[in-house]
Design a protein around this motif. Structure first.
Motif, PDB file in Angstrom:
ATOM      1  N   SER A 124       0.767  -1.291  -0.080  1.00  0.00           N
ATOM      2  CA  SER A 124       0.089   0.047  -0.190  1.00  0.00           C
ATOM      3  C   SER A 124       0.750   1.293  -0.051  1.00  0.00           C
ATOM      4  O   SER A 124       1.712   1.395   0.969  1.00  0.00           O
ATOM      5  CB  SER A 124      -0.803   0.047   1.187  1.00  0.00           C
ATOM      6  OG  SER A 124      -1.498   1.249   1.142  1.00  0.00           O
ATOM      7  N   TYR A 139       6.183   1.264  -1.887  1.00  0.00           N
ATOM      8  CA  TYR A 139       5.469   2.236  -2.958  1.00  0.00           C
ATOM      9  C   TYR A 139       5.535   1.426  -4.116  1.00  0.00           C
ATOM     10  O   TYR A 139       6.540   0.412  -4.604  1.00  0.00           O
ATOM     11  CB  TYR A 139       6.625   3.326  -2.999  1.00  0.00           C
ATOM     12  CG  TYR A 139       6.570   4.398  -1.862  1.00  0.00           C
ATOM     13  CD1 TYR A 139       5.596   5.302  -1.658  1.00  0.00           C
ATOM     14  CD2 TYR A 139       7.271   4.136  -0.956  1.00  0.00           C
ATOM     15  CE1 TYR A 139       5.422   6.230  -0.681  1.00  0.00           C
ATOM     16  CE2 TYR A 139       7.286   5.113   0.277  1.00  0.00           C
ATOM     17  CZ  TYR A 139       6.487   5.969   0.236  1.00  0.00           C
ATOM     18  OH  TYR A 139       6.310   6.921   1.198  1.00  0.00           O
ATOM     19  N   GLU A 182       2.480   3.246   2.910  1.00  0.00           N
ATOM     20  CA  GLU A 182       2.095   2.625   4.228  1.00  0.00           C
ATOM     21  C   GLU A 182       3.162   1.590   4.627  1.00  0.00           C
ATOM     22  O   GLU A 182       4.147   1.656   5.516  1.00  0.00           O
ATOM     23  CB  GLU A 182       0.949   2.086   4.180  1.00  0.00           C
ATOM     24  CG  GLU A 182      -0.241   3.017   4.187  1.00  0.00           C
ATOM     25  CD  GLU A 182      -0.355   3.896   5.559  1.00  0.00           C
ATOM     26  OE1 GLU A 182      -0.113   3.419   6.534  1.00  0.00           O
ATOM     27  OE2 GLU A 182      -0.536   5.305   5.484  1.00  0.00           O
ATOM     28  N   ASN A 183       3.446   0.626   3.633  1.00  0.00           N
ATOM     29  CA  ASN A 183       4.532  -0.455   3.787  1.00  0.00           C
ATOM     30  C   ASN A 183       5.382  -0.598   2.688  1.00  0.00           C
ATOM     31  O   ASN A 183       6.015  -1.672   2.395  1.00  0.00           O
ATOM     32  CB  ASN A 183       3.794  -1.671   4.147  1.00  0.00           C
ATOM     33  CG  ASN A 183       2.950  -2.273   2.976  1.00  0.00           C
ATOM     34  OD1 ASN A 183       2.592  -1.503   1.724  1.00  0.00           O
ATOM     35  ND2 ASN A 183       2.477  -3.451   3.382  1.00  0.00           N
ATOM     36  N   ASN A 197       6.102  -0.904   8.943  1.00  0.00           N
ATOM     37  CA  ASN A 197       4.885  -1.635   8.442  1.00  0.00           C
ATOM     38  C   ASN A 197       5.178  -2.680   7.641  1.00  0.00           C
ATOM     39  O   ASN A 197       4.311  -3.753   7.675  1.00  0.00           O
ATOM     40  CB  ASN A 197       4.170  -0.311   7.905  1.00  0.00           C
ATOM     41  CG  ASN A 197       3.595   0.685   8.538  1.00  0.00           C
ATOM     42  OD1 ASN A 197       3.143   0.360   9.907  1.00  0.00           O
ATOM     43  ND2 ASN A 197       3.052   1.609   8.428  1.00  0.00           N
ATOM     44  N   GLN A 255       9.171   9.334   7.579  1.00  0.00           N
ATOM     45  CA  GLN A 255       8.396   8.275   6.816  1.00  0.00           C
ATOM     46  C   GLN A 255       9.003   7.253   6.395  1.00  0.00           C
ATOM     47  O   GLN A 255       8.400   6.158   6.445  1.00  0.00           O
ATOM     48  CB  GLN A 255       7.981   9.360   5.353  1.00  0.00           C
ATOM     49  CG  GLN A 255       7.344   8.404   4.363  1.00  0.00           C
ATOM     50  CD  GLN A 255       6.059   7.969   4.740  1.00  0.00           C
ATOM     51  OE1 GLN A 255       5.232   8.445   5.939  1.00  0.00           O
ATOM     52  NE2 GLN A 255       5.056   7.128   3.792  1.00  0.00           N
ATOM     53  N   LYS A 309       8.556   4.682   9.293  1.00  0.00           N
ATOM     54  CA  LYS A 309       7.248   4.209   9.400  1.00  0.00           C
ATOM     55  C   LYS A 309       7.005   3.137   8.396  1.00  0.00           C
ATOM     56  O   LYS A 309       6.332   1.936   8.736  1.00  0.00           O
ATOM     57  CB  LYS A 309       6.133   5.470   9.134  1.00  0.00           C
ATOM     58  CG  LYS A 309       4.544   4.941   8.766  1.00  0.00           C
ATOM     59  CD  LYS A 309       4.000   6.024   8.101  1.00  0.00           C
ATOM     60  CE  LYS A 309       2.773   5.659   7.633  1.00  0.00           C
ATOM     61  NZ  LYS A 309       1.862   6.613   6.892  1.00  0.00           N
ATOM     62  N   VAL A 310       7.294   3.289   7.101  1.00  0.00           N
ATOM     63  CA  VAL A 310       7.256   2.449   6.059  1.00  0.00           C
ATOM     64  C   VAL A 310       7.860   1.105   6.261  1.00  0.00           C
ATOM     65  O   VAL A 310       7.531  -0.097   6.301  1.00  0.00           O
ATOM     66  CB  VAL A 310       7.751   3.024   4.726  1.00  0.00           C
ATOM     67  CG1 VAL A 310       7.706   1.841   3.430  1.00  0.00           C
ATOM     68  CG2 VAL A 310       6.762   4.167   4.228  1.00  0.00           C
ATOM     69  N   TYR A 314       3.922  -6.543   8.137  1.00  0.00           N
ATOM     70  CA  TYR A 314       3.287  -7.151   7.192  1.00  0.00           C
ATOM     71  C   TYR A 314       3.850  -8.659   6.899  1.00  0.00           C
ATOM     72  O   TYR A 314       3.133  -9.637   6.714  1.00  0.00           O
ATOM     73  CB  TYR A 314       3.328  -6.437   5.755  1.00  0.00           C
ATOM     74  CG  TYR A 314       2.545  -7.268   4.622  1.00  0.00           C
ATOM     75  CD1 TYR A 314       1.309  -7.468   4.612  1.00  0.00           C
ATOM     76  CD2 TYR A 314       3.633  -7.827   3.688  1.00  0.00           C
ATOM     77  CE1 TYR A 314       0.927  -8.256   3.289  1.00  0.00           C
ATOM     78  CE2 TYR A 314       3.278  -8.209   2.553  1.00  0.00           C
ATOM     79  CZ  TYR A 314       1.835  -8.529   2.390  1.00  0.00           C
ATOM     80  OH  TYR A 314       1.530  -9.385   1.332  1.00  0.00           O
TER      81      TYR A 314
END
Length: 396
Positions: free
Chosen positions: A337, A343, A340-341, A371, A364, A367-368, A375
């Motif tokens: 996504s 690109y 979020e996790n 996540n 950022q 964060k990615v 996942y």
């Protein structure tokens, strides 16, 4: 798994150790899992990498009966080039080997084999008529892969060979699935393409796993910098990606970040890749341990242009907390996504934009990376892969 004590024969074109490349990683882990409750007989080719005795000993230490046959590459290529005009596709004819087939028949005669696994369509011809339950571990739709690779290739020789073989493989895939009780692939896209070829086939999706104990984020994740591409550097699809990164995407990134460096790491780099070595592009040949590359990079750049399969290196990067910028096909079988996790980029400018974002925006990036790791832990562990395999074997 309820079923245990089976005699399972596995035929493969790739010896599963050392674990270089996604196909060997999956094969090794599956063999190790099956050998815990079953008797496993492995018949493998020696192809691409020298199969040393210590490698064979590793597989035997799992309790696996192991036989390896070395391919004469010149003879195999000449034979494949000659007979493909009248018989099967090039990559099927390349693996035509009487001693390999005789060994399989000998095992069948001396042991009550309950189940046969044919890894990839390359060994399917050797086992297709055996009177037992059989699973074709196709992994991807090979004709779709060859078609997409042919379309993206800029070299006429590769374009012609892969385009020609794609047509023949499509016919072969359509027929060969009729001989197997199950066919497994790793993504919904591969299943869709295979069903186009043979709507009656029983095709299951069993994804690729990743070892989350080996591929872990670094404690010093805040110190991530530079760009990474990693993979087997003698594989045509990876060569295409390296060329695209170096010649088309990296120059766009350097305009915004003049001091950024690109690291290209992997086994057996071809001369064209070695020639890219410069002050800002570093080539790392045959690294003993690839985990530090994932742990130190700010972004894993992966402009995939193929059409099938799960990209193991994308999962490894995500498990290591390394943000991934890939294409739609590079994310096959992986739920990425944007923002979020990871690109997904659609053009060179987007690849450059997302990469620059990961290089310059630490919050950022963290964060990615976090996540992405979560996942993989939830969706792509080997435990989930093994459970799917055990359920299918129980059915059969």
């Amino acid at each position: 798994m309820k079923t245990s004590g089976l005699n399972i024969l596995i035929a493969t074109p790739h010896f599963p150790f050392p674990m270089i490349g996604g196909e060997r990683i999956k094969l090794f882990n599956l063999i190790k899992h099956l050998a815990k409750k079953h008797n496993v007989f492995l018949v493998s080719f020696d192809r691409g990498y020298e199969v040393r005795q210590e490698y064979i000993d590793v597989i035997k230490s799992l309790g696996v009966d192991t036989t390896v046959f070395k391919i004469n590459h010149i003879a195999a290529a000449l034979s494949a080039g000659l007979f493909t005009l009248f018989r099967n596709p090039l990559e099927i004819e390349y693996f035509e080997h009487s001693k390999f087939r005789n060994q399989i028949n000998e095992i069948m005669n001396n042991h009550k084999i309950d189940l046969v696994l044919s890894f990839f369509i390359r060994t399917a011809e050797h086992v297709k008529k055996l009177p037992v339950k059989k699973i074709l571990v196709a992994e991807d739709c090979r004709s779709y892969y060859q078609k997409r690779t042919s379309e993206s290739s800029k070299k006429l020789r590769q374009k012609f060979i892969r385009g020609y073989d794609a047509v023949k493989i499509a016919r072969y895939e359509s027929d060969i699935m009729n001989y197997f009780d199950r066919t497994t692939v790793v993504t919904e896209e591969d299943r869709k393409q295979m069903l186009k070829l043979n709507p009656a086939a029983d095709i299951r999706i069993i994804s690729q796993g990743v070892d989350t104990d080996i591929y872990t984020p670094s404690i010093d994740a805040k110190d991530r910098n530079d760009i990474l591409f990693l993979g087997k550097l003698d594989v045509w699809a990876n060569i295409l990606m390296v060329n695209k990164i170096v010649l088309e995407i990296f120059p766009l990134i350097k305009k915004a970040n003049p001091g950024v460096r690109l690291h290209i790491a992997g086994a057996n780099p071809v001369k064209g890749i070695l020639n890219f070595q410069s002050e800002s592009i570093q080539i790392h040949q045959n690294p003993v341990d690839i985990t530090p590359f994932y742990q130190k990079a700010a972004v894993f750049l992966h402009p995939h242009s193929g059409g099938s399969g799960v990209q193991n290196k994308v999962l490894e990067a995500m498990a290591s907390g390394c943000p991934v910028v890939t294409s739609q096909s590079g994310a096959n079988g992986i739920n990425i996504s944007n923002g979020e996790n990871g690109y997904i980029a659609g053009c060179n400018e987007e690849f450059a934009h997302y990469t620059i974002e990961m290089l310059t925006n630490k919050n950022q990036r963290e964060k990615v990376g976090i996540n992405a790791r979560q996942y993989v832990e939830t969706e792509k562990s080997w435990e989930s892969v093994f459970k799917a395999w055990d359920n299918m074997i129980d059915e059969l």
